[in-house]
Write an enzyme that holds these catalytic residues in place. Structure first.
Site, PDB file in Angstrom:
ATOM      1  N   SER A  53     121.005  62.178  19.542  1.00 31.10           N
ATOM      2  CA  SER A  53     121.057  63.562  19.050  1.00 31.10           C
ATOM      3  C   SER A  53     119.792  63.922  18.268  1.00 31.10           C
ATOM      4  O   SER A  53     119.557  65.093  17.984  1.00 31.10           O
ATOM      5  CB  SER A  53     122.298  63.780  18.171  1.00 31.10           C
ATOM      6  OG  SER A  53     122.273  62.906  17.061  1.00 31.10           O
ATOM      7  N   HIS A  54     118.981  62.923  17.914  1.00 27.13           N
ATOM      8  CA  HIS A  54     117.769  63.208  17.145  1.00 27.13           C
ATOM      9  C   HIS A  54     116.519  62.580  17.758  1.00 27.13           C
ATOM     10  O   HIS A  54     115.532  62.350  17.067  1.00 27.13           O
ATOM     11  CB  HIS A  54     117.966  62.811  15.678  1.00 27.13           C
ATOM     12  CG  HIS A  54     118.943  63.728  15.024  1.00 27.13           C
ATOM     13  ND1 HIS A  54     120.298  63.589  15.201  1.00 27.13           N
ATOM     14  CD2 HIS A  54     118.764  64.848  14.297  1.00 27.13           C
ATOM     15  CE1 HIS A  54     120.919  64.569  14.567  1.00 27.13           C
ATOM     16  NE2 HIS A  54     120.017  65.348  14.008  1.00 27.13           N
ATOM     17  N   ASP A 194     125.179  66.476  18.275  1.00 19.76           N
ATOM     18  CA  ASP A 194     126.148  65.918  19.224  1.00 19.76           C
ATOM     19  C   ASP A 194     127.074  66.995  19.770  1.00 19.76           C
ATOM     20  O   ASP A 194     127.546  66.896  20.906  1.00 19.76           O
ATOM     21  CB  ASP A 194     126.941  64.778  18.570  1.00 19.76           C
ATOM     22  CG  ASP A 194     126.114  63.499  18.516  1.00 19.76           C
ATOM     23  OD1 ASP A 194     125.415  63.204  19.502  1.00 19.76           O
ATOM     24  OD2 ASP A 194     126.147  62.811  17.474  1.00 19.76           O
TER      25      ASP A 194
HETATM   26  P1  NDP Z   1     127.535  58.233  13.934  1.00 21.39           P
HETATM   27  O1  NDP Z   1     128.928  58.633  13.652  1.00 21.39           O
HETATM   28  O2  NDP Z   1     127.108  58.099  15.335  1.00 21.39           O
HETATM   29  O3  NDP Z   1     127.195  56.861  13.227  1.00 21.39           O
HETATM   30  C1  NDP Z   1     127.304  56.746  11.832  1.00 21.39           C
HETATM   31  C2  NDP Z   1     127.053  55.338  11.372  1.00 21.39           C
HETATM   32  O4  NDP Z   1     128.171  54.522  11.720  1.00 21.39           O
HETATM   33  C3  NDP Z   1     125.837  54.673  12.014  1.00 21.39           C
HETATM   34  O5  NDP Z   1     125.210  53.875  11.056  1.00 21.39           O
HETATM   35  C4  NDP Z   1     126.436  53.837  13.137  1.00 21.39           C
HETATM   36  O6  NDP Z   1     125.672  52.692  13.477  1.00 21.39           O
HETATM   37  C5  NDP Z   1     127.761  53.430  12.526  1.00 21.39           C
HETATM   38  N1  NDP Z   1     128.801  53.234  13.531  1.00 21.39           N
HETATM   39  C6  NDP Z   1     129.100  54.039  14.575  1.00 21.39           C
HETATM   40  N2  NDP Z   1     130.154  53.540  15.243  1.00 21.39           N
HETATM   41  C7  NDP Z   1     130.523  52.411  14.608  1.00 21.39           C
HETATM   42  C8  NDP Z   1     131.542  51.446  14.823  1.00 21.39           C
HETATM   43  N3  NDP Z   1     132.413  51.551  15.833  1.00 21.39           N
HETATM   44  N4  NDP Z   1     131.631  50.407  13.973  1.00 21.39           N
HETATM   45  C9  NDP Z   1     130.760  50.291  12.940  1.00 21.39           C
HETATM   46  N5  NDP Z   1     129.763  51.163  12.681  1.00 21.39           N
HETATM   47  C10 NDP Z   1     129.654  52.208  13.507  1.00 21.39           C
HETATM   48  O7  NDP Z   1     126.522  59.233  13.168  1.00 21.39           O
HETATM   49  P2  NDP Z   1     126.595  60.796  13.004  1.00 21.39           P
HETATM   50  O8  NDP Z   1     127.047  61.357  14.294  1.00 21.39           O
HETATM   51  O9  NDP Z   1     127.313  61.169  11.790  1.00 21.39           O
HETATM   52  O10 NDP Z   1     125.033  61.134  12.798  1.00 21.39           O
HETATM   53  C11 NDP Z   1     124.157  60.935  13.884  1.00 21.39           C
HETATM   54  C12 NDP Z   1     122.734  61.104  13.454  1.00 21.39           C
HETATM   55  O11 NDP Z   1     122.491  62.463  13.146  1.00 21.39           O
HETATM   56  C13 NDP Z   1     122.315  60.329  12.199  1.00 21.39           C
HETATM   57  O12 NDP Z   1     121.127  59.622  12.503  1.00 21.39           O
HETATM   58  C14 NDP Z   1     122.027  61.398  11.160  1.00 21.39           C
HETATM   59  O13 NDP Z   1     120.999  61.089  10.248  1.00 21.39           O
HETATM   60  C15 NDP Z   1     121.611  62.546  12.040  1.00 21.39           C
HETATM   61  N6  NDP Z   1     121.777  63.807  11.342  1.00 21.39           N
HETATM   62  C16 NDP Z   1     120.663  64.427  10.849  1.00 21.39           C
HETATM   63  C17 NDP Z   1     120.788  65.606  10.142  1.00 21.39           C
HETATM   64  C18 NDP Z   1     119.601  66.240   9.515  1.00 21.39           C
HETATM   65  O14 NDP Z   1     119.776  67.196   8.767  1.00 21.39           O
HETATM   66  N7  NDP Z   1     118.406  65.795   9.764  1.00 21.39           N
HETATM   67  C19 NDP Z   1     122.089  66.249   9.958  1.00 21.39           C
HETATM   68  C20 NDP Z   1     123.194  65.475  10.490  1.00 21.39           C
HETATM   69  C21 NDP Z   1     123.027  64.311  11.167  1.00 21.39           C
HETATM   70  P3  NDP Z   1     124.697  52.711  14.765  1.00 21.39           P
HETATM   71  O15 NDP Z   1     123.589  53.646  14.397  1.00 21.39           O
HETATM   72  O16 NDP Z   1     124.265  51.310  14.967  1.00 21.39           O
HETATM   73  O17 NDP Z   1     125.526  53.259  15.900  1.00 21.39           O
HETATM   74  O1  PYC Z   2     122.532  67.258  14.080  1.00 19.82           O
HETATM   75  O2  PYC Z   2     123.613  68.178  12.417  1.00 19.82           O
HETATM   76  C1  PYC Z   2     122.569  67.910  13.015  1.00 19.82           C
HETATM   77  C2  PYC Z   2     121.283  68.332  12.422  1.00 19.82           C
HETATM   78  C3  PYC Z   2     121.072  69.315  11.518  1.00 19.82           C
HETATM   79  C4  PYC Z   2     119.720  69.341  11.258  1.00 19.82           C
HETATM   80  C5  PYC Z   2     119.141  68.371  12.001  1.00 19.82           C
HETATM   81  N1  PYC Z   2     120.117  67.753  12.695  1.00 19.82           N
END
Ligand code: NDP
Ligand code: PYC
Length: 343
Positions: A53-54, A194
């Site tokens: 997603s990023h 996502d």
């Molecule tokens: P996920 O729910 O995919 O994953 C969250 C964390 O949980 C990760 O560290 C992941 O490890 C771990 N994980 C996932 N599944 C399991 C499992 N079954 N057992 C144990 N650990 C697990 O993340 P999000 O969807 O919440 O976020 C995705 C990305 O989006 C992140 O990188 C976040 O920084 C980014 N994001 C950026 C934003 C911004 O403003 N720039 C805003 C919102 C999100 P692993 O990575 O190894 O899968």
């Molecule tokens: O995936 O939620 C997101 C997000 C917000 C800003 C950058 N990524």
């Protein structure tokens, strides 16, 4: 999407080649050379690790945002030494990652001297995964924690109007027996990225993902994106974390709250202009020299108890596979990138 089919449709390219391709695209889109270098590594690293997603999904958004004039791809961040353990960075309406790179040397000096230091960033655009901002500190034996707010697309508990961003939190700590332990998670049920990927692929989301424009629960990503909103993960507990992120990443840094982001005058803008807080701790100042062994001991106990996958395992597996075979990229995506780089 069927992973086997996706693999068959993919071309494998090396991390360095992907970084070079992205640098060209970002420079052509208006980033200064040094900014393009930082952003290209960030975006390629996310793709390599499977933070889809990023990763490359974000390239059109970077380019359209630069074209809209909403972000300054040539901004020169201003780093201020405000206290023994406090660094302030004004990203000057530029991207967060280059501003973090500029502030890191002073931050590390302060951690060395004080055992802990904060970097408070404002006027910054964070459009990437958060783990690349913390993992390098753990690779140096430090503990790091970071918070970023984004743009209003998450409703508070029982609410109808979005207030919070998807507001991720990332944590990294060194461990004795392997890669640092890192988690990086939004405080919403899903990242907005996502939801957009699911909408594009025609997939429904799990129950509890969001609400539609009337406030009714929905699992339809299009309804969430079209006037609806995401829910915090885990009800009021996730909502409290989202609130904490707003307070730490925006109020404490002098950045904007997610609900204050107003890019309506810049069609094509996608990168939220907000703030970020980074906390870095030298564990030797705390529990003593055996910190990394103690973390390892905890991880061993978690695995013994039956948790096979720890946060970060998937990313590091992907990273090892990419080092061996290259990064798989859909042929149509790669063709689009090559066209962008040469147009
Ligand atoms: P996920 O729910 O995919 O994953 C969250 C964390 O949980 C990760 O560290 C992941 O490890 C771990 N994980 C996932 N599944 C399991 C499992 N079954 N057992 C144990 N650990 C697990 O993340 P999000 O969807 O919440 O976020 C995705 C990305 O989006 C992140 O990188 C976040 O920084 C980014 N994001 C950026 C934003 C911004 O403003 N720039 C805003 C919102 C999100 P692993 O990575 O190894 O899968
Ligand atoms: O995936 O939620 C997101 C997000 C917000 C800003 C950058 N990524």
């Amino acid at each position: 999407a069927d992973p086997a089919r996706q693999k068959a449709d993919a071309e494998f390219i090396s991390h360095d080649d992907l970084v070079a391709l992205l640098e060209t695209i970002f420079r052509r889109a208006g980033m200064a050379d040094w900014v393009a270098a930082v952003q290209a590594r960030n975006c390629a690293g996310a793709e390599r690790d499977g933070s889809k997603s990023h990763g490359l999904f974000r390239v059109p958004g970077y380019v359209s945002t630069l074209a809209s004039g909403w972000v300054d791809g040539r901004a020169e961040p201003v780093v201020e030494d405000v206290a023994d353990a406090f660094v302030r960075v004004d990203a000057m309406n530029g991207f967060a990652q280059p501003a973090l790179a500029r502030g890191t040397p002073l931050l590390l000096e302060k951690v060395k001297r004080s055992g802990i230091a904060l970097l408070a960033m404002r006027n910054s655009h964070h459009f990437g995964a958060l783990w690349p901002d913390v993992e390098p500190f753990a690779e140096r034996g430090l503990v790091a924690l970071s918070f970023v707010n984004s743009f209003a697309c998450v409703v508070p508990v029982g609410g109808r109007k979005p207030v919070y961003g998807t507001n991720p939190i990332a944590f990294a700590a060194p461990r004795a027996g392997g890669d640092p332990i890192v988690f990086d998670q939004s405080s919403s049920a899903l990242a907005n990225g996502d939801v957009r990927i699911a909408a594009r692929e025609g997939r429904m989301l799990p129950e509890g993902s969001g609400v539609d424009r009337t406030g009714a629960p929905t699992t339809d990503p299009k309804a969430i994106l079209d006037g609806g909103a995401l829910l915090p993960f885990g009800g009021y507990k996730g909502a409290s974390l989202a609130m904490m992120v707003e307070i730490l990443a925006a109020a404490l840094t002098g950045g904007q709250f997610s609900f204050e982001v107003d890019w309506s005058g810049h069609p094509g803008a996608e990168t939220p202009r907000t703030g970020q807080l980074l906390v870095v701790i030298d564990p030797e100042a705390g529990g003593g020299r055996r910190f990394a062994e103690r973390v390892e001991q905890l991880i061993g106990r978690i695995r013994d108890a039956g948790q096979e996958r720890l946060p970060g395992d998937r990313r590091h597996d992907n990273r090892r596979a990419a080092a061996r075979d290259g990064i798989p990229i859909q042929r149509s995506v790669l063709a689009d990138l090559r066209a962008r780089a040469s147009s």
